[in-house]
Design a protein around this motif. Structure first.
Motif, short mmCIF file in Angstrom:
data_model
loop_
_atom_site.label_atom_id
_atom_site.label_comp_id
_atom_site.label_asym_id
_atom_site.label_seq_id
_atom_site.Cartn_x
_atom_site.Cartn_y
_atom_site.Cartn_z
N THR A 22 -26.87 13.74 10.36
CA THR A 22 -26.25 13.35 9.09
C THR A 22 -24.73 13.28 9.24
O THR A 22 -24.08 12.38 8.69
N SER A 25 -23.92 10.08 10.91
CA SER A 25 -24.03 8.97 9.96
C SER A 25 -22.80 8.88 9.06
O SER A 25 -22.27 7.78 8.81
N CYS A 26 -22.33 10.02 8.59
CA CYS A 26 -21.12 10.03 7.74
C CYS A 26 -19.90 9.56 8.53
O CYS A 26 -19.03 8.88 8.00
N THR A 91 -21.22 12.94 -0.13
CA THR A 91 -22.05 11.78 0.17
C THR A 91 -21.92 10.73 -0.92
O THR A 91 -21.75 9.53 -0.63
#
Length: 103
Positions: A22, A25-26, A91
């Motif tokens: 994650t 991905s960020c 997010t």
């Protein structure tokens, strides 16, 4: 089996790997935001959106790093409510700033 005798198996390792994926991905989203801002011309709104995206990315990175370190113990503590709220807010902020850069 009691809670004291619980064998977590590979669950902490899977959770640690999920946090790392994650975070990656960020990072990609933040880098794409910078690329978009550079290719579309450095407008003041674009610069502000990129700066805010970088702050949101850093906030998420901090939460993820703390969580990955916490998963290294024999009995990891659950993610705090503040940590979950921060990760979610970062997010959502990344998505909002990305949309702002497109318009």
């Amino acid at each position: 089996m009691t809670a004291e005798g619980r064998d977590p198996g590979l669950q902490p390792e899977r959770t640690r790997l999920a946090w790392r994926r994650t975070t990656l991905s960020c990072t990609v989203v933040a880098l794409l935001a910078v690329k978009q801002a550079l290719h579309s011309g450095a407008s003041p709104a674009g610069i502000v959106a990129v700066a805010l995206s970088a702050l949101a990315w850093l906030g998420f990175l901090l939460v993820a790093h703390r969580r990955v370190l916490g998963m290294g113990t024999a009995r990891p503590q659950p993610l705090s409510a503040l940590g979950a709220l921060t990760a979610g807010a970062c997010t959502v902020a990344l998505a909002v700033f990305a949309a702002a850069m497109l318009f």
